[in-house]
Design an enzyme around this catalytic site. Structure first.
Site, PDB file in Angstrom:
ATOM      1  N   GLN A 141      49.695  -1.089  26.352  1.00 17.55           N
ATOM      2  CA  GLN A 141      49.805  -2.517  26.589  1.00 17.55           C
ATOM      3  C   GLN A 141      50.935  -2.814  27.567  1.00 17.55           C
ATOM      4  O   GLN A 141      52.048  -2.321  27.375  1.00 17.55           O
ATOM      5  CB  GLN A 141      50.098  -3.174  25.240  1.00 17.55           C
ATOM      6  CG  GLN A 141      50.208  -4.668  25.254  1.00 17.55           C
ATOM      7  CD  GLN A 141      50.713  -5.181  23.903  1.00 17.55           C
ATOM      8  OE1 GLN A 141      51.845  -4.923  23.509  1.00 17.55           O
ATOM      9  NE2 GLN A 141      49.875  -5.898  23.189  1.00 17.55           N
ATOM     10  N   GLY A 142      50.648  -3.586  28.610  1.00 19.20           N
ATOM     11  CA  GLY A 142      51.691  -3.987  29.552  1.00 19.20           C
ATOM     12  C   GLY A 142      52.002  -5.459  29.379  1.00 19.20           C
ATOM     13  O   GLY A 142      51.377  -6.324  29.993  1.00 19.20           O
ATOM     14  N   TYR A 143      52.944  -5.750  28.501  1.00 23.12           N
ATOM     15  CA  TYR A 143      53.273  -7.145  28.183  1.00 23.12           C
ATOM     16  C   TYR A 143      54.692  -7.494  28.601  1.00 23.12           C
ATOM     17  O   TYR A 143      54.926  -8.195  29.564  1.00 23.12           O
ATOM     18  CB  TYR A 143      53.124  -7.362  26.662  1.00 23.12           C
ATOM     19  CG  TYR A 143      51.793  -7.942  26.286  1.00 23.12           C
ATOM     20  CD1 TYR A 143      50.618  -7.486  26.870  1.00 23.12           C
ATOM     21  CD2 TYR A 143      51.696  -8.951  25.342  1.00 23.12           C
ATOM     22  CE1 TYR A 143      49.404  -8.021  26.523  1.00 23.12           C
ATOM     23  CE2 TYR A 143      50.479  -9.503  24.983  1.00 23.12           C
ATOM     24  CZ  TYR A 143      49.333  -9.028  25.577  1.00 23.12           C
ATOM     25  OH  TYR A 143      48.140  -9.575  25.233  1.00 23.12           O
ATOM     26  N   SER A 153      54.448   1.008  24.929  1.00 20.99           N
ATOM     27  CA  SER A 153      54.434   2.089  23.935  1.00 20.99           C
ATOM     28  C   SER A 153      53.457   3.175  24.332  1.00 20.99           C
ATOM     29  O   SER A 153      52.300   2.894  24.638  1.00 20.99           O
ATOM     30  CB  SER A 153      53.996   1.557  22.572  1.00 20.99           C
ATOM     31  OG  SER A 153      54.725   0.415  22.266  1.00 20.99           O
ATOM     32  N   GLU A 202      47.822  -8.076  17.123  1.00 22.89           N
ATOM     33  CA  GLU A 202      48.974  -7.204  16.969  1.00 22.89           C
ATOM     34  C   GLU A 202      49.746  -7.541  15.697  1.00 22.89           C
ATOM     35  O   GLU A 202      50.102  -6.661  14.922  1.00 22.89           O
ATOM     36  CB  GLU A 202      49.897  -7.339  18.190  1.00 22.89           C
ATOM     37  CG  GLU A 202      51.103  -6.410  18.129  1.00 22.89           C
ATOM     38  CD  GLU A 202      51.836  -6.308  19.458  1.00 22.89           C
ATOM     39  OE1 GLU A 202      51.640  -7.187  20.313  1.00 22.89           O
ATOM     40  OE2 GLU A 202      52.606  -5.355  19.620  1.00 22.89           O
ATOM     41  N   SER A 233      59.432 -10.804  17.632  1.00 22.25           N
ATOM     42  CA  SER A 233      60.523 -10.677  16.662  1.00 22.25           C
ATOM     43  C   SER A 233      60.257 -11.560  15.447  1.00 22.25           C
ATOM     44  O   SER A 233      59.454 -12.498  15.499  1.00 22.25           O
ATOM     45  CB  SER A 233      61.841 -11.089  17.313  1.00 22.25           C
ATOM     46  OG  SER A 233      61.811 -12.473  17.600  1.00 22.25           O
ATOM     47  N   GLU A 258      62.003 -13.810  14.360  1.00 20.52           N
ATOM     48  CA  GLU A 258      62.334 -15.198  14.693  1.00 20.52           C
ATOM     49  C   GLU A 258      61.171 -15.883  15.418  1.00 20.52           C
ATOM     50  O   GLU A 258      60.862 -17.049  15.171  1.00 20.52           O
ATOM     51  CB  GLU A 258      63.602 -15.248  15.557  1.00 20.52           C
ATOM     52  CG  GLU A 258      64.880 -14.891  14.790  1.00 20.52           C
ATOM     53  CD  GLU A 258      64.954 -13.430  14.343  1.00 20.52           C
ATOM     54  OE1 GLU A 258      64.375 -12.556  15.018  1.00 20.52           O
ATOM     55  OE2 GLU A 258      65.581 -13.171  13.294  1.00 20.52           O
TER      56      GLU A 258
END
Lengths: 401, 381
Positions: free
Chosen positions: A132-134, A167, A251, A381, A383
């Site tokens: 994944q390229g995020y 990843s 995800e 995250s 948050e």
């Protein structure tokens, strides 16, 4: 007996007959454990390979995808049944990874028939591994701030920029990327598109990132005049943000579930460490305060698993509740609590990095404890998850961040 | 336990209907503000017997009592559906004393004659029951003195006292745990109308009603034993498991109501010209409460289901449910006060009653740390 219950019997029988015995009890059966496949895969475990082959033949690597795309044409509910039956005996899914858990479902929803025919069967057969390229250096929690440029040049996009936290890019074959196709859009969410790239395309460089654990699942991926055919655009140009959010939804739920492992496993693991490092007095773990902390962890783990079961039951009954959004928050915190407690229990024996005086289990545990700090950051995250729950579940007004 | 082995944690259509109906009636007829009225008027009963009988007419009080004894013959899970709603408004009616203590003791250990004489009256809302026993969280030395027994053959003479016996001031029968042998105790059915029994009402901060029960040379016979002689402790443990789950269901409802009130306040209260719910500091606190409530609901429903379907799982799931519900209710109530600001600490606002009840419920039927210790023992570490 309902149709689904009949199917459960059938699935249970097939899985128990075909999953190689040595794999039983080895896995939480999450989407990110087991055989990942791809062109660079060097898996040599014959049981995993046999299980992969049987799964592929049955179409049960991607049960709910149509046969044309490498699946078995079953319903989502049936797919959940298959996964829960695998989990019941602790065998991994026959093929794991991003392609099945995240990219595939999104391509099914937004891709063209030709794109699906090209990519999905290879994912279902474990032949191509996706990453994944995020995130980018300046687009973490504020993901829509991403800057990787994709400029149109005839039938090509030309990509320039950098992705980070990609990843397993070093083990992957293809990347699905969020790129900026319109730098002048009035809102930063509006100029984003989803583009697919073969990682062997000239101009792509992958560099691994060492984490505090000493391991390196993550990479940086650099794009330097990378030419990608326009046919690799998923969905419409400049409307990629919607797709990005859909992928993030997959995800969140898959991270929460993949953390779950077997019910009771965190407690068993920590109790085993306590027996080893603290000893037993009159049948009880010798340190009463740590014992209390273990019980607190065990209870929370049980409540979390019951909640996952309840979410799944309500999804099967067709009325999913709002609790799904909390699984990532709770699951990732639970994982950290487990490792923190395991490290407290090990005391000085947890301080080893390598070499003599420390056993392999303790060294490994320390690395995993270090790695677990990332669970409340990656995939959005805690948050950011709380912002999402606050807005979409609790209906609280959006304010300044 | 693994995935598919978890029994259903969902309400079926009839239970959903029951939940809605109970919620509507309770919200309208039994708002938490009644606690203030009962307290300030010095109401001698402290709850509404009329409302209790009305709920009995609807079948709610006898939900779990077998049809042979005038009940509906449904499960403990169904009872928990009503208990959750009663918890939302902190109802002081005798759910805990009569349904969770007395009735469960009769169902688990009562003789046919005891059940026949008492359960139909419970189901119709006419009979209030309670149990006097040692709370696990009572300080050492309480109660003073424990109930002592002088025995001659089949006759027993009970002397001593039990404090904070829920609803004992109006109870028709009270079960009292007394020491019948070295290390053995027995549950005796006591008629408080007898001259040797005196009942003194107590006033607790949380609006539940209780009394001190004193026994002075009260003679009882073998017919008055609930369960078996010297088997009181293990019977009581099973009763308290069920009572813990039922109380946890009430705590779940109360947590949800305190949270719902808080969420509404966050959306309507404005400071700095915006709703305070737009502040991230408060949003994240609210999400944390929401998260704990979601976990608690799963634990409570699983424990309630186990009582009906998986008896072997009851002790550990009861400890889980009681423990997590105690922590969640207290969190929900404390956060409600903090997020309400100054109004939250005034007697005028109902949220203070939630806080008081949260602490009382936390202490009742074993504290979370006591349940964690039990959990560890049950898991063999």
């Amino acid at each position: 007996m309902s149709g689904l219950e009949a199917f459960r019997k059938e699935a249970r029988a097939w899985i128990r007959e075909n999953a190689p015995r040595p794999l039983w009890g080895t896995s939480g059966s999450g989407p990110f454990e087991g055989y990942f496949g791809g062109r660079k895969c060097e898996e040599r475990d014959l049981d995993l390979l046999l299980w992969r082959d049987r799964g592929i033949e049955k179409g049960w690597t991607a049960p709910s995808w149509s046969k044309e795309y490498g699946g078995a044409g079953l319903s989502r509910a049936q797919e959940d049944v298959i996964h829960s039956e695998m989990k019941a005996i602790g065998v991994p899914r026959p093929v794991a990874g991003q392609g099945l858990a995240m990219f595939g479902p999104v391509l099914l929803e937004y891709g063209t028939h030709a794109q699906k025919l090209e990519h999905l069967p290879k994912i279902a057969r474990g032949e191509v591994r996706w990453c994944q390229g995020y995130s980018e250096p300046n687009a973490g929690s504020d993901l829509a701030n991403l800057q990787l440029k994709a400029e149109r040049d005839g039938d090509w996009y030309v990509l320039n920029g950098q992705k980070i936290w990609t990843s397993h890019a070093h083990l992957s074959d293809w990347i699905y990327c969020l790129v900026r196709t319109d730098p002048s859009a009035r809102k930063k969410q509006l100029g984003i598109s989803v583009v697919l790239a073969d990682l062997e395309t000239p101009g792509i460089t992958v560099r691994r990132i060492d984490l505090i654990s000493g391991y390196s699942p993550f990479c940086e991926t650099f794009f330097d005049d990378v030419r990608v055919p326009v046919g690799n655009l998923v969905g419409k140009e400049n409307e990629g943000w919607t797709i990005a959010k859909a992928i993030l939804g997959h995800e969140r739920s898959s991270i929460g579930r993949s953390i779950a492992r077997q019910p009771g496993s965190a407690q068993r693991e920590v109790v085993a460490r306590a027996r080893k490092h603290l000893g037993i007095t009159k049948g009880a773990i010798a340190d009463p305060l740590l014992r209390d902390e273990i019980a607190a962890l065990g209870m929370r783990e049980e409540a979390f698993h019951l909640t996952l079961a309840r979410i799944q039951q309500s999804a099967e009954s067709g009325t999913p509740g709002p609790e799904g959004s909390v699984t990532k928050i709770v699951g990732s915190e639970l994982k950290q609590q487990r490792y923190e407690l395991g490290m407290k229990i090990a005391g000085m024996q947890g301080l080893g990095w390598e070499g003599p005086g420390f056993d392999e289990d303790d060294l490994q545990y320390t690395r995993e404890w270090l790695r677990s700090r990332a669970t409340t950051i990656e995939g959005g995250s805690s948050e950011i998850q709380k912002n999402i729950v606050s807005k979409h579940v609790l209906g609280l007004p959006e304010g300044k961040k | 336990m693994s995935g598919h082995e978890v029994p259903s944690l969902l309400l079926d259509d009839e239970q959903k209907m029951l939940s809605r109906t109970a919620r509507e009636l309770i919200r309208e007829r039994a708002p938490a503000a009644r606690l203030r009225a009962f307290r300030d008027t010095g109401d001698p009963v402290g709850f509404s017997g009329e409302l209790w009988r009305e709920m009995a007419d609807l079948g709610w009080i006898g939900l779990q009592i077998p049809e042979a004894y005038g009940g509906m013959g449904l499960g403990f899970f169904d009872l928990c559906v009503v208990l959750e709603q009663s918890g939302r408004e902190l109802m002081p009616e005798p759910f805990v004393s009569t349904l969770l203590l007395g009735t469960q003791a009769l169902l688990l250990g009562g003789s046919e004659a005891q059940r026949k004489s008492l359960l139909p009256g419970v189901a119709s809302g006419e009979i209030v029951l309670s149990i006097g026993y040692d709370e696990p969280s009572a300080p050492p030395g309480m109660p003073r003195p424990a109930v002592a027994v002088e025995r001659s053959g089949d006759r027993f003479e009970l002397s001593g006292e039990r404090a904070q016996v829920l609803d004992a001031h109006v109870a028709d029968r009270i079960m009292v745990l007394a020491a019948t042998s070295e290390g053995g105790s027995t549950l005796f059915l006591v008629d408080p109308a007898r001259a040797e029994v005196s009942v003194t009402r107590q006033h607790r901060m949380d609006g539940l009603n209780a009394a001190i029960v004193r026994l002075e040379r009260l003679r009882v016979g073998a017919d008055d034993i609930v369960g078996v002689l010297d088997g009181g402790a293990s019977l009581l443990e099973s009763v308290l498991d069920r009572a813990s789950v039922g109380l946890a269901a009430q705590m779940l409802g109360a947590s949800e109501q305190a949270f719902a009130d808080t969420l509404a306040y966050l959306k309507e209260r404005e400071q700095f010209d915006v709703p305070i719910g737009s502040f991230q500091a408060l949003q994240h606190r609210a999400v944390s409460v929401f998260t704990e409530i979601a976990l608690t609901r799963s634990a409570v429903l699983a424990a309630a289901r186990a009582i009906d379907e998986k008896p072997a799982e009851v002790p550990r799931l009861a400890s889980l449910a009681k423990s997590i519900a105690s922590e969640t209710f207290l969190l929900s109530a404390k956060e409600a006060i903090q997020m309400h600001g100054g109004i939250g600490v005034t007697d005028e606002h109902d949220i203070g009653f939630y806080f008081k009840r949260a602490h009382a419920a936390y202490m009742t039927f074993g504290t979370p740390s006591q349940h964690r210790q039990r959990w560890a023992e049950l898991h063999d570490y």
